[in-house]
Motif scaffolding. Structure first.
Motif, PDB file in Angstrom:
ATOM      1  N   SER A 248     -25.910   6.594  34.063  1.00  8.86           N
ATOM      2  CA  SER A 248     -25.660   6.206  32.673  1.00  8.86           C
ATOM      3  C   SER A 248     -25.322   4.731  32.587  1.00  8.86           C
TER       4      SER A 248
ATOM      5  N   ASN B 286     -21.664   5.419  24.881  1.00  6.48           N
ATOM      6  CA  ASN B 286     -20.786   5.778  26.006  1.00  6.48           C
ATOM      7  C   ASN B 286     -20.308   4.544  26.757  1.00  6.48           C
TER       8      ASN B 286
ATOM      9  N   PHE C 174     -26.135  14.950  23.387  1.00  3.58           N
ATOM     10  CA  PHE C 174     -26.218  15.263  24.814  1.00  3.58           C
ATOM     11  C   PHE C 174     -26.340  16.752  25.111  1.00  3.58           C
TER      12      PHE C 174
ATOM     13  N   LEU D 192     -29.317   8.218  28.941  1.00  2.00           N
ATOM     14  CA  LEU D 192     -28.638   6.945  29.176  1.00  2.00           C
ATOM     15  C   LEU D 192     -28.966   6.418  30.575  1.00  2.00           C
TER      16      LEU D 192
HETATM   17  C1  NAG Z   1     -21.311  10.448  26.968  1.00  5.63           C
HETATM   18  O1  NAG Z   1     -20.054  10.733  26.407  1.00  5.63           O
HETATM   19  C2  NAG Z   1     -19.959  12.060  25.869  1.00  5.63           C
HETATM   20  C3  NAG Z   1     -18.638  12.155  25.129  1.00  5.63           C
HETATM   21  O2  NAG Z   1     -17.597  11.665  25.911  1.00  5.63           O
HETATM   22  C4  NAG Z   1     -20.082  13.058  26.992  1.00  5.63           C
HETATM   23  O3  NAG Z   1     -20.012  14.365  26.501  1.00  5.63           O
HETATM   24  C5  NAG Z   1     -21.432  12.857  27.652  1.00  5.63           C
HETATM   25  O4  NAG Z   1     -21.567  13.684  28.769  1.00  5.63           O
HETATM   26  C6  NAG Z   1     -21.618  11.415  28.096  1.00  5.63           C
HETATM   27  N1  NAG Z   1     -23.001  11.281  28.515  1.00  5.63           N
HETATM   28  C7  NAG Z   1     -23.378  10.709  29.648  1.00  5.63           C
HETATM   29  C8  NAG Z   1     -24.835  10.755  29.965  1.00  5.63           C
HETATM   30  O5  NAG Z   1     -22.605  10.145  30.385  1.00  5.63           O
END
Ligand code: NAG
Ligand code: NAG
Length: 552
Positions: free
Chosen positions: A40, A68, A418, A427
């Protein structure tokens, strides 16, 4: 070769002994491999541009909630305009600078919405990016590269004469950039502005706009060797003398008549320009993929039509140009087309059914396909090894200096979603390693010694390119290429071009494993607009790592 193939099939058969043979044959892929670079980067790489310091600028949009990745030092952005999806106070980044060499990234701060915008590198290496949505629709944004992590976006309010959303930019021989079209904009303009009004009408964009579905956004624009612009929209093209606002040539409709531009998104490249020292240089354009007419409406009703598997190739400099049709191994919509340093084309990303637009793509196509423009017709496409990550709407790909292809993005949703969706917001960043990067070719791979990185090159200048090859050199199989780094979004790489330098590339032996080849740089900005290029030496189709050169 035949033996390698046989060995490959034996290997695959051993690996998948339990899978029926037919399946293996249809899935056989023979080249390249993938590596996950970052799980990510905090944002979804909807737009990408490689800079001349090996950093890649990426951004998505500012109006679909928190990303994120936090902005540093408690920075936040207030947003009272993008009220549709946005949060009023956003303390997250929607742009990053990715450092290729260290595989690290840092957040950047865009101040207004960059969603579905466009851009190009200026001759001095600055990224000028234009337009977007709502508060961003008339912005011009400047990113001046730095190596100390201190640079960020600067924005010019009302930098554009009119709103530009889904437009295409191209760098011009005079150092300006042109911005063409965009939603409900049947015209073009320049940056920097050349006149007070600065808006020039382009009826071709009215003529190619399908009612209610458009099918002509993000037109495919290529700078022809005569200085005019080849503009493809929907299913046909013109040659535009932009300086005099005059269409100088109209090309035939691409056979079949199906649309190739957003939302029936296919892609296009100007094939490598060769023999660039002759008086009449030939230029060819390739257009691949897209979606049959009506697919967008069908997708909105839940019917995902199979994507187009055809490509059209046309010699745009021909007095009587005709499309020649070819067939890809599979249908593809939202495909990226990336010119490789050895002159081949990588078709990557996208889907087998549906169209671009929210939730409208299906059947991700995970295998890239290599296109060898010089092979006989019928033997140009070669299936490559698949990624495991679907790259659907809002995904991107660009060539890196080391010959890898950087792939990121994919977000067919109006938010960062997501979970609970078919293709979650991506990401991640991955790299595709084309087969030429395999270790078994290391004794054929040239290593450039001269010129030095960041060398200045003039026009029509003789340049000695010195390189090493540890294995046996095939003297008549050496070429020097220059690649212009593109601004990529929505499956189109703007300002992308490859120049093959020199006619007969005889490599002179200097001393142990070291050779020299003399080439002549392009004659004019029509062939190679001033700016930064990646210079490569390719030997038997195996390219060196590139070096940056500045053509001016
Ligand atoms: C991005 O942040 C969300 C909320 O905190 C989380 O649920 C998700 O897994 C994250 N996605 C990645 C790809 O890191
Ligand atoms: C995506 O997430 C938003 C909330 O963050 C939600 O309102 C929306 O319905 C989700 N989209 C899909 C396609 O599930």
């Amino acid at each position: 070769m035949a033996q390698t193939l046989i060995r490959y099939f034996l290997f695959v058969n051993l690996l998948f002994a339990s899978i029926p043979c037919q399946k293996i044959l249809t899935q056989a892929a023979i080249g390249g491999y993938w590596q996950l670079l970052q799980k990510s980067i905090g944002i979804s790489a909807m737009h990408m541009q490689l800079l001349s310091n090996d950093r890649v600028i990426m951004f998505d949009r500012t109006d679909f909630g928190p990303s994120n990745l936090s902005l540093p030092n408690g920075k936040c952005r207030t947003d009272f305009i993008n009220l549709l999806f946005a949060i009023k106070l956003d303390c997250t980044a929607h742009s990053v600078e990715y450092d290729v060499l260290s595989n690290t990234f840092r957040p950047l701060m865009v101040q207004t919405d960059v969603w579905c915008s466009s851009g190009a590198l200026m001759p001095d290496g600055r990224l000028i990016q234009t337009g977007g949505f709502n508060d961003g629709e008339r912005r011009v944004r400047i990113f001046n590269p730095c190596n100390n992590g201190a640079c960020d976006w600067q924005e010019i309010v009302s930098g554009l004469a009119t709103r530009r959303w889904y437009a295409t930019n191209h760098i011009l021989p005079d150092g300006r950039q042109i911005i063409i079209g965009g939603r409900s904009q049947f015209n073009y303009e320049f940056y920097p502005k050349d006149a007070a009004a600065n808006v020039y009408s382009l009826p071709f964009l009215v003529e190619t706009n399908d009612r209610n579905t458009e099918n002509n956004l993000y037109p495919f624009v290529h700078l022809n060797v005569d200085g005019n612009l080849f503009i493809f929209a929907n299913n046909r093209a013109i040659l535009l003398d932009y300086a005099n606002n005059k269409v100088v040539k109209t090309y035939p409709v691409l056979p079949g008549g199906d649309p190739r531009n957003y939302p029936s998104t296919g892609s296009s490249v100007l094939l490598p320009l060769k023999n660039i020292q002759v008086a009449y240089i030939e230029a060819e354009v390739l257009v691949c993929g897209g979606a049959p007419k009506g697919s967008f409406v069908q997708a909105s009703q839940g019917d995902f039509v199979a994507a187009l598997n055809t490509c059209g190739r046309i010699k745009i400099t021909d007095p009587n140009p005709q499309w020649i049709m070819e067939t890809m191994p599979q249908g593809r919509v939202m495909c990226d087309m990336i010119l490789l340093p050895n002159g081949n084309v990588l078709v990557v990303n996208g889907a087998g059914a549906g169209t671009a637009g929210w939730e409208y793509g299906r059947n991700p196509v995970l295998n890239p396909v290599l296109y060898r423009p010089d092979n006989p017709i019928g033997s140009r496409f070669e299936q490559q090894n698949p990624s495991s990550i679907p790259r659907m709407y809002h995904s991107t790909a660009i060539l890196l200096r080391d010959g890898r292809v950087l792939v990121g993005g994919s977000n067919p949703h109006a938010y960062y979603n997501f979970t609970g969706v078919l293709f979650p917001t991506e990401l991640s960043l991955e790299a595709f390693y084309p087969q030429y990067l395999d270790a078994k070719y290391s004794n054929l791979r040239p290593k450039i010694i001269l010129p030095n990185s960041q060398a200045n090159l003039g026009y029509a200048q003789k340049v000695k390119v010195r390189f090493m090859v540890t294995g046996t050199l095939a003297q008549n199989m050496v070429s020097v290429t220059m690649v212009a780094p593109s601004f990529t979004t929505h499956s189109f790489s703007m300002s992308q071009r490859v120049l093959v330098l020199g006619g007969d590339n005889v490599a002179v032996y200097l001393c142990e494993s070291t050779y020299e080849v003399e080439v002549t740089t392009p004659n004019s900005g029509n062939v190679a607009p001033s700016g930064y290029y990646l210079l490569f030496v390719a030997h038997q189709d195996i390219p060196s790592e590139g070096i940056w050169v500045h053509v001016q």
